[in-house]
Design a protein around this motif. Structure first.
Motif, PDB file in Angstrom:
ATOM      1  N   PRO A 101      59.075 -16.311 -44.659  1.00 20.63           N
ATOM      2  CA  PRO A 101      58.982 -14.916 -44.227  1.00 20.63           C
ATOM      3  C   PRO A 101      57.692 -14.678 -43.442  1.00 20.63           C
ATOM      4  O   PRO A 101      56.601 -14.955 -43.943  1.00 20.63           O
ATOM      5  CB  PRO A 101      58.985 -14.141 -45.547  1.00 20.63           C
ATOM      6  CG  PRO A 101      59.639 -15.053 -46.528  1.00 20.63           C
ATOM      7  CD  PRO A 101      59.212 -16.431 -46.122  1.00 20.63           C
ATOM      8  N   ASP A 102      57.825 -14.178 -42.240  1.00 17.56           N
ATOM      9  CA  ASP A 102      56.676 -13.952 -41.366  1.00 17.56           C
ATOM     10  C   ASP A 102      56.954 -12.703 -40.544  1.00 17.56           C
ATOM     11  O   ASP A 102      57.698 -12.752 -39.562  1.00 17.56           O
ATOM     12  CB  ASP A 102      56.450 -15.162 -40.469  1.00 17.56           C
ATOM     13  CG  ASP A 102      55.274 -14.991 -39.515  1.00 17.56           C
ATOM     14  OD1 ASP A 102      54.635 -13.930 -39.532  1.00 17.56           O
ATOM     15  OD2 ASP A 102      55.016 -15.925 -38.739  1.00 17.56           O
ATOM     16  N   SER A 103      56.363 -11.580 -40.932  1.00 18.45           N
ATOM     17  CA  SER A 103      56.632 -10.311 -40.259  1.00 18.45           C
ATOM     18  C   SER A 103      56.367 -10.378 -38.765  1.00 18.45           C
ATOM     19  O   SER A 103      57.145  -9.854 -37.961  1.00 18.45           O
ATOM     20  CB  SER A 103      55.778  -9.196 -40.886  1.00 18.45           C
ATOM     21  OG  SER A 103      56.224  -8.898 -42.188  1.00 18.45           O
ATOM     22  N   ALA A 104      55.271 -11.006 -38.370  1.00 18.23           N
ATOM     23  CA  ALA A 104      54.903 -11.053 -36.957  1.00 18.23           C
ATOM     24  C   ALA A 104      55.998 -11.718 -36.123  1.00 18.23           C
ATOM     25  O   ALA A 104      56.337 -11.244 -35.030  1.00 18.23           O
ATOM     26  CB  ALA A 104      53.576 -11.788 -36.785  1.00 18.23           C
ATOM     27  N   HIS A 105      56.568 -12.805 -36.647  1.00 13.44           N
ATOM     28  CA  HIS A 105      57.607 -13.516 -35.907  1.00 13.44           C
ATOM     29  C   HIS A 105      58.832 -12.632 -35.694  1.00 13.44           C
ATOM     30  O   HIS A 105      59.365 -12.540 -34.577  1.00 13.44           O
ATOM     31  CB  HIS A 105      58.000 -14.785 -36.653  1.00 13.44           C
ATOM     32  CG  HIS A 105      59.192 -15.478 -36.061  1.00 13.44           C
ATOM     33  ND1 HIS A 105      59.115 -16.236 -34.913  1.00 13.44           N
ATOM     34  CD2 HIS A 105      60.496 -15.508 -36.449  1.00 13.44           C
ATOM     35  CE1 HIS A 105      60.322 -16.712 -34.624  1.00 13.44           C
ATOM     36  NE2 HIS A 105      61.169 -16.285 -35.538  1.00 13.44           N
ATOM     37  N   TYR A 113      61.475  -4.252 -40.002  1.00 11.41           N
ATOM     38  CA  TYR A 113      60.916  -4.691 -41.287  1.00 11.41           C
ATOM     39  C   TYR A 113      61.604  -5.984 -41.679  1.00 11.41           C
ATOM     40  O   TYR A 113      62.646  -6.349 -41.121  1.00 11.41           O
ATOM     41  CB  TYR A 113      61.146  -3.643 -42.378  1.00 11.41           C
ATOM     42  CG  TYR A 113      62.610  -3.450 -42.718  1.00 11.41           C
ATOM     43  CD1 TYR A 113      63.207  -4.147 -43.764  1.00 11.41           C
ATOM     44  CD2 TYR A 113      63.405  -2.583 -41.971  1.00 11.41           C
ATOM     45  CE1 TYR A 113      64.557  -3.990 -44.054  1.00 11.41           C
ATOM     46  CE2 TYR A 113      64.753  -2.418 -42.250  1.00 11.41           C
ATOM     47  CZ  TYR A 113      65.317  -3.127 -43.286  1.00 11.41           C
ATOM     48  OH  TYR A 113      66.667  -2.978 -43.564  1.00 11.41           O
ATOM     49  N   ILE A 114      61.021  -6.699 -42.651  1.00 14.70           N
ATOM     50  CA  ILE A 114      61.720  -7.840 -43.236  1.00 14.70           C
ATOM     51  C   ILE A 114      61.572  -7.792 -44.758  1.00 14.70           C
ATOM     52  O   ILE A 114      60.596  -7.257 -45.291  1.00 14.70           O
ATOM     53  CB  ILE A 114      61.239  -9.200 -42.702  1.00 14.70           C
ATOM     54  CG1 ILE A 114      59.796  -9.495 -43.108  1.00 14.70           C
ATOM     55  CG2 ILE A 114      61.413  -9.285 -41.197  1.00 14.70           C
ATOM     56  CD1 ILE A 114      59.373 -10.939 -42.813  1.00 14.70           C
ATOM     57  N   ILE A 115      62.571  -8.349 -45.412  1.00 13.95           N
ATOM     58  CA  ILE A 115      62.562  -8.545 -46.859  1.00 13.95           C
ATOM     59  C   ILE A 115      62.283 -10.016 -47.115  1.00 13.95           C
ATOM     60  O   ILE A 115      62.923 -10.893 -46.528  1.00 13.95           O
ATOM     61  CB  ILE A 115      63.913  -8.161 -47.483  1.00 13.95           C
ATOM     62  CG1 ILE A 115      64.228  -6.681 -47.229  1.00 13.95           C
ATOM     63  CG2 ILE A 115      63.929  -8.464 -48.984  1.00 13.95           C
ATOM     64  CD1 ILE A 115      65.645  -6.277 -47.634  1.00 13.95           C
ATOM     65  N   GLY A 116      61.316 -10.317 -47.967  1.00 16.36           N
ATOM     66  CA  GLY A 116      61.044 -11.694 -48.364  1.00 16.36           C
ATOM     67  C   GLY A 116      61.762 -12.002 -49.664  1.00 16.36           C
ATOM     68  O   GLY A 116      61.564 -11.296 -50.655  1.00 16.36           O
ATOM     69  N   SER A 117      62.597 -13.037 -49.673  1.00 18.19           N
ATOM     70  CA  SER A 117      63.401 -13.353 -50.860  1.00 18.19           C
ATOM     71  C   SER A 117      63.364 -14.831 -51.194  1.00 18.19           C
ATOM     72  O   SER A 117      63.269 -15.686 -50.310  1.00 18.19           O
ATOM     73  CB  SER A 117      64.859 -12.935 -50.656  1.00 18.19           C
ATOM     74  OG  SER A 117      64.995 -11.531 -50.618  1.00 18.19           O
ATOM     75  N   THR A 118      63.469 -15.118 -52.483  1.00 18.09           N
ATOM     76  CA  THR A 118      63.565 -16.489 -52.975  1.00 18.09           C
ATOM     77  C   THR A 118      64.948 -16.697 -53.569  1.00 18.09           C
ATOM     78  O   THR A 118      65.274 -16.131 -54.614  1.00 18.09           O
ATOM     79  CB  THR A 118      62.490 -16.778 -54.037  1.00 18.09           C
ATOM     80  OG1 THR A 118      61.195 -16.626 -53.450  1.00 18.09           O
ATOM     81  CG2 THR A 118      62.628 -18.180 -54.597  1.00 18.09           C
ATOM     82  N   HIS A 119      65.768 -17.470 -52.877  1.00 18.60           N
ATOM     83  CA  HIS A 119      67.074 -17.889 -53.390  1.00 18.60           C
ATOM     84  C   HIS A 119      67.056 -19.363 -53.794  1.00 18.60           C
ATOM     85  O   HIS A 119      67.740 -19.758 -54.730  1.00 18.60           O
ATOM     86  CB  HIS A 119      68.164 -17.701 -52.330  1.00 18.60           C
ATOM     87  CG  HIS A 119      68.440 -16.288 -51.949  1.00 18.60           C
ATOM     88  ND1 HIS A 119      67.827 -15.671 -50.894  1.00 18.60           N
ATOM     89  CD2 HIS A 119      69.280 -15.363 -52.489  1.00 18.60           C
ATOM     90  CE1 HIS A 119      68.270 -14.429 -50.779  1.00 18.60           C
ATOM     91  NE2 HIS A 119      69.161 -14.215 -51.742  1.00 18.60           N
ATOM     92  N   TYR A 120      66.280 -20.157 -53.076  1.00 17.76           N
ATOM     93  CA  TYR A 120      66.319 -21.612 -53.238  1.00 17.76           C
ATOM     94  C   TYR A 120      65.233 -22.130 -54.171  1.00 17.76           C
ATOM     95  O   TYR A 120      64.094 -21.658 -54.152  1.00 17.76           O
ATOM     96  CB  TYR A 120      66.120 -22.298 -51.892  1.00 17.76           C
ATOM     97  CG  TYR A 120      67.279 -22.182 -50.939  1.00 17.76           C
ATOM     98  CD1 TYR A 120      68.352 -23.072 -50.997  1.00 17.76           C
ATOM     99  CD2 TYR A 120      67.288 -21.200 -49.960  1.00 17.76           C
ATOM    100  CE1 TYR A 120      69.408 -22.976 -50.104  1.00 17.76           C
ATOM    101  CE2 TYR A 120      68.348 -21.096 -49.058  1.00 17.76           C
ATOM    102  CZ  TYR A 120      69.400 -21.981 -49.142  1.00 17.76           C
ATOM    103  OH  TYR A 120      70.443 -21.889 -48.258  1.00 17.76           O
ATOM    104  N   ILE A 121      65.601 -23.133 -54.947  1.00 15.99           N
ATOM    105  CA  ILE A 121      64.641 -23.988 -55.634  1.00 15.99           C
ATOM    106  C   ILE A 121      64.850 -25.387 -55.080  1.00 15.99           C
ATOM    107  O   ILE A 121      65.989 -25.861 -54.976  1.00 15.99           O
ATOM    108  CB  ILE A 121      64.852 -23.996 -57.157  1.00 15.99           C
ATOM    109  CG1 ILE A 121      64.471 -22.655 -57.779  1.00 15.99           C
ATOM    110  CG2 ILE A 121      64.027 -25.108 -57.797  1.00 15.99           C
ATOM    111  CD1 ILE A 121      64.619 -22.618 -59.282  1.00 15.99           C
ATOM    112  N   SER A 122      63.782 -26.042 -54.702  1.00 24.76           N
ATOM    113  CA  SER A 122      63.884 -27.400 -54.177  1.00 24.76           C
ATOM    114  C   SER A 122      62.933 -28.319 -54.930  1.00 24.76           C
ATOM    115  O   SER A 122      62.065 -27.871 -55.673  1.00 24.76           O
ATOM    116  CB  SER A 122      63.543 -27.429 -52.679  1.00 24.76           C
ATOM    117  OG  SER A 122      62.148 -27.295 -52.487  1.00 24.76           O
ATOM    118  N   THR A 123      63.095 -29.624 -54.701  1.00 21.41           N
ATOM    119  CA  THR A 123      62.245 -30.588 -55.394  1.00 21.41           C
ATOM    120  C   THR A 123      60.798 -30.487 -54.942  1.00 21.41           C
ATOM    121  O   THR A 123      59.911 -31.036 -55.583  1.00 21.41           O
ATOM    122  CB  THR A 123      62.740 -32.024 -55.150  1.00 21.41           C
ATOM    123  OG1 THR A 123      62.913 -32.223 -53.741  1.00 21.41           O
ATOM    124  CG2 THR A 123      64.050 -32.278 -55.855  1.00 21.41           C
ATOM    125  N   ALA A 124      60.552 -29.776 -53.855  1.00 15.68           N
ATOM    126  CA  ALA A 124      59.162 -29.563 -53.421  1.00 15.68           C
ATOM    127  C   ALA A 124      58.392 -28.747 -54.446  1.00 15.68           C
ATOM    128  O   ALA A 124      57.165 -28.832 -54.530  1.00 15.68           O
ATOM    129  CB  ALA A 124      59.134 -28.857 -52.069  1.00 15.68           C
TER     130      ALA A 124
END
Length: 302
Positions: A101-105, A113-124
């Motif tokens: 999520p990067d508002s400027a981009h 506006y943008i909403i920042g969301s976490t859907h993914y879990i990864s091995t990182a």
């Protein structure tokens, strides 16, 4: 008993910033959603196409369609300017290093506006040696995906350890809050969505309360606005909005501002359970919520 929240008996300005259409995984077109929003007497109605920019999946907007999406919303803004304020936004997935999520981009694309969301879990985000990871299977999953997908992630990546899964989820949310730029924090405890069926953690246990307390602390330091999201209720997955009542109590004690959103994917759910969202906020000690209009945030009494 929940208070009624309708255009005729509520003094609140009726708003929503979390709406999906056929540009991503929604079931209705922009035009159909706008017509329904006007009929429901919204004052401000925002769209938030799922994006994994510069990539996509079958539930994200294709990168090539982003400008078209913004352009179509902007054209409707002019048409409805006297009756309904329409806003163009994105729900941006936090999936480092693929998507951030990067508002400027997104503002450069014309997003309001943008909403920042976490859907993914990864091995990182999982503390597992590479030698113990199976490269023949996907090393990520969505915490709100189909039950089979969540079970796969739980059993394959976490060896059935629900506590570890939840801890990694909240650490991922905190990382997003700390390192990214966005306007609204989406469904902060989305990990609850499949727990009503799989029962892989207990919200009453102390370790869980420590996780949401640590996340509330990170939110408070960031100054971001948290959405009270009724989407889990609309889909029959939760009995309360995101965040949970306990989580909302913690956020209120830290003076974290909130906005009410429906996470609508159909015209039938554009204002689903808003009355319950208002009542839940009041019970958590909130007296006001925020709304975005004419390019800035405002407060209104509940």
């Amino acid at each position: 008993m929940a208070e009624s929240y309708t255009a005729t008996d509520c003094k609140m300005i009726k708003t929503n910033y979390h709406t999906h259409t056929v540009f991503c995984d929604g079931k209705n077109s922009l035009e159909e959603m706008i017509t329904a929003a006007a009929a429901a007497k919204f004052s401000v109605f925002g769209f938030s196409a799922h994006t994994l920019y510069p990539f996509s999946t079958n539930w994200h907007i294709h990168p090539d369609n982003c400008i078209k999406y913004i352009s179509q919303i902007k054209s409707h803004q002019e048409k409805y300017k006297d009756t309904l304020e329409l806003l163009a936004g994105f729900e941006v997935d936090y999936f480092p290093p693929i998507s951030l999520p990067d508002s400027a981009h997104f503002n450069q694309m014309g997003a309001d506006y943008i909403i920042g969301s976490t859907h993914y879990i990864s091995t990182a985000q999982i503390d597992t040696p590479v030698s113990e990871q199976n490269s023949n299977t996907p090393q990520y999953f969505t915490v709100d995906g189909p039950i089979e997908e969540v079970l796969f992630g739980l059993n394959t990546l976490f060896h059935g350890d629900g506590k570890k899964l939840v801890q990694v989820y909240y650490q991922t949310v905190r990382d997003m809050i700390t390192h990214c730029s966005f306007d609204i924090l989406g469904h902060i405890d989305l990990v609850r969505r499949r727990n009503n069926v799989i029962h892989f953690f207990d919200e009453t246990e102390q370790w869980y309360k420590r996780e949401i307390a640590a996340t509330a602390e990170t939110v408070a330091k960031s100054g971001c606005i948290v959405e009270v999201n009724t989407g889990g209720m609309a889909r029959g997955c939760t009995k309360t909005p995101y965040p949970s009542p306990d989580f909302l109590n913690m956020l209120n004690r830290k003076n974290v501002p909130v906005v009410i959103d429906s996470d609508a994917h159909t015209i039938q759910t554009i204002d689903f359970a808003f009355d319950i969202a208002v009542q839940t906020l009041k019970e958590a000690g909130y007296h006001e919520c925020q709304y975005l209009s004419q390019g800035r945030w405002h407060s209104q009494s509940l």
